[in-house]
Design a protein around this motif. Sequence first.
Motif, PDB file in Angstrom:
ATOM      1  N   HIS A   1       0.715  -1.136   0.229  1.00 43.54           N
ATOM      2  CA  HIS A   1      -0.005   0.074   0.054  1.00 43.54           C
ATOM      3  C   HIS A   1       1.056   1.305  -0.013  1.00 43.54           C
ATOM      4  O   HIS A   1       0.376   2.375   0.313  1.00 43.54           O
ATOM      5  N   PHE A   2       2.148   1.005   0.066  1.00 49.93           N
ATOM      6  CA  PHE A   2       2.931   2.345  -0.125  1.00 49.93           C
ATOM      7  C   PHE A   2       2.803   3.269  -1.261  1.00 49.93           C
ATOM      8  O   PHE A   2       2.803   2.766  -2.255  1.00 49.93           O
TER       9      PHE A   2
ATOM     10  N   LEU B   1       9.480   5.279  -7.604  1.00 46.84           N
ATOM     11  CA  LEU B   1       9.877   5.063  -6.113  1.00 46.84           C
ATOM     12  C   LEU B   1       9.005   4.179  -5.643  1.00 46.84           C
ATOM     13  O   LEU B   1       9.424   3.025  -4.847  1.00 46.84           O
ATOM     14  N   ASP B   2       7.697   4.306  -5.774  1.00 49.20           N
ATOM     15  CA  ASP B   2       6.575   3.283  -5.557  1.00 49.20           C
ATOM     16  C   ASP B   2       6.863   1.785  -6.122  1.00 49.20           C
ATOM     17  O   ASP B   2       6.766   0.948  -5.172  1.00 49.20           O
ATOM     18  N   ARG B   3       6.785   1.874  -7.327  1.00 46.54           N
ATOM     19  CA  ARG B   3       6.990   0.467  -7.974  1.00 46.54           C
ATOM     20  C   ARG B   3       8.328  -0.135  -7.745  1.00 46.54           C
ATOM     21  O   ARG B   3       8.494  -1.338  -7.469  1.00 46.54           O
TER      22      ARG B   3
ATOM     23  N   ASP C   1       1.982   1.438  14.736  1.00 48.32           N
ATOM     24  CA  ASP C   1       1.264   0.468  14.330  1.00 48.32           C
ATOM     25  C   ASP C   1       1.798  -0.748  13.517  1.00 48.32           C
ATOM     26  O   ASP C   1       1.080  -1.450  12.803  1.00 48.32           O
ATOM     27  N   GLY C   2       2.714  -0.338  13.016  1.00 47.37           N
ATOM     28  CA  GLY C   2       3.673  -1.401  12.194  1.00 47.37           C
ATOM     29  C   GLY C   2       3.600  -0.718  10.480  1.00 47.37           C
ATOM     30  O   GLY C   2       4.198  -1.337   9.866  1.00 47.37           O
ATOM     31  N   THR C   3       2.951   0.370  10.229  1.00 45.35           N
ATOM     32  CA  THR C   3       2.717   0.714   8.879  1.00 45.35           C
ATOM     33  C   THR C   3       4.317   1.440   8.587  1.00 45.35           C
ATOM     34  O   THR C   3       4.808   1.932   9.244  1.00 45.35           O
ATOM     35  N   VAL C   4       4.611   0.970   7.131  1.00 48.64           N
ATOM     36  CA  VAL C   4       5.876   1.608   6.795  1.00 48.64           C
ATOM     37  C   VAL C   4       5.541   3.199   6.250  1.00 48.64           C
ATOM     38  O   VAL C   4       4.671   3.167   5.016  1.00 48.64           O
ATOM     39  N   ALA C   5       6.225   3.941   6.753  1.00 53.54           N
ATOM     40  CA  ALA C   5       5.989   5.182   6.453  1.00 53.54           C
ATOM     41  C   ALA C   5       6.792   5.746   5.263  1.00 53.54           C
ATOM     42  O   ALA C   5       6.719   6.915   4.840  1.00 53.54           O
ATOM     43  N   GLY C   6       7.983   5.004   5.404  1.00 54.27           N
ATOM     44  CA  GLY C   6       9.188   5.913   4.422  1.00 54.27           C
ATOM     45  C   GLY C   6      10.224   4.560   4.145  1.00 54.27           C
ATOM     46  O   GLY C   6      10.455   3.487   5.106  1.00 54.27           O
TER      47      GLY C   6
ATOM     48  N   ASP D   1       5.579   7.927   2.472  1.00 55.24           N
ATOM     49  CA  ASP D   1       4.234   7.849   1.836  1.00 55.24           C
ATOM     50  C   ASP D   1       3.856   8.959   2.034  1.00 55.24           C
ATOM     51  O   ASP D   1       3.840   9.788   2.929  1.00 55.24           O
ATOM     52  N   LYS D   2       2.717   9.436   1.073  1.00 54.50           N
ATOM     53  CA  LYS D   2       2.265  10.678   0.557  1.00 54.50           C
ATOM     54  C   LYS D   2       1.170  10.797   2.103  1.00 54.50           C
ATOM     55  O   LYS D   2       0.937  11.768   2.442  1.00 54.50           O
ATOM     56  N   ARG D   3       0.807   9.751   2.470  1.00 52.91           N
ATOM     57  CA  ARG D   3      -0.176  10.167   3.784  1.00 52.91           C
ATOM     58  C   ARG D   3       0.768  10.827   4.929  1.00 52.91           C
ATOM     59  O   ARG D   3       0.101  11.330   5.848  1.00 52.91           O
ATOM     60  N   TYR D   4       2.047  10.764   5.030  1.00 52.50           N
ATOM     61  CA  TYR D   4       2.713  11.308   6.063  1.00 52.50           C
ATOM     62  C   TYR D   4       3.627  12.402   5.769  1.00 52.50           C
ATOM     63  O   TYR D   4       4.639  12.754   6.302  1.00 52.50           O
ATOM     64  N   HIS D   5       3.561  12.910   4.306  1.00 50.68           N
ATOM     65  CA  HIS D   5       4.156  14.173   3.733  1.00 50.68           C
ATOM     66  C   HIS D   5       3.927  15.319   4.881  1.00 50.68           C
ATOM     67  O   HIS D   5       2.642  15.455   5.385  1.00 50.68           O
ATOM     68  N   GLY D   6       4.861  16.076   5.177  1.00 51.00           N
ATOM     69  CA  GLY D   6       4.727  17.083   6.115  1.00 51.00           C
ATOM     70  C   GLY D   6       5.006  16.929   7.504  1.00 51.00           C
ATOM     71  O   GLY D   6       4.960  17.780   8.249  1.00 51.00           O
TER      72      GLY D   6
END
Length: 176
Positions: free
Chosen positions: A24-25, A32-34, A58-63, A102-107
């Motif tokens: 889901h990254f 970069l995603d591919r 929570d185990g999510t990969v943020a980058g 991951d764009k969910r964590y930009h900024g």
Amino acid sequence: MTATDPGLRSLRVEVLGPQHDRSHFASGVEVLDRYFQTHIGQDARKNIAAPFVLVLPDGTVAGYYTLSATALHLADLPAETARKLPRYPLVPATLLGRLAVDKRYHGHGYGGYLLADALRRCLRSKIASFAVIVDAYDDNARRFYEAMSFLALPDTPRKLFRPLADIARLFEESGA
């Protein structure tokens, strides 16, 4: 180069492993995603790149980022830098091959957090390396690295470097 997220202490950077969900990254940069979703594991198994991931509580990969050994042609460095080095045709360096959040964590400052972790790993390595090299994939990435005091190579403005001696001083001054 620290994350601004209040949960900074709960962040961790780990070597990429099978427990990390890559499916889901989405950084917003397709190449970069591919790479992260389909090729990074193969590069790790073949010792082409050492991948590291930023993991949230929570185990999510943020980058993620990758490190590899590389070399620079002495003639490619700025003249004032090259003058201070031995006259070898190639100078050892470390390639920060890819870095994405991951764009969910930009900024949240996670790009700087990942970069600081990568530079710290380069300093702790017992392998000789004059500098850390990056190939900025676009002008936004180039500006990010320039803001972190990376210098462009004279003939390739998207290829930037920062001497390890300079990085060591940065960490000494910050007490990190």
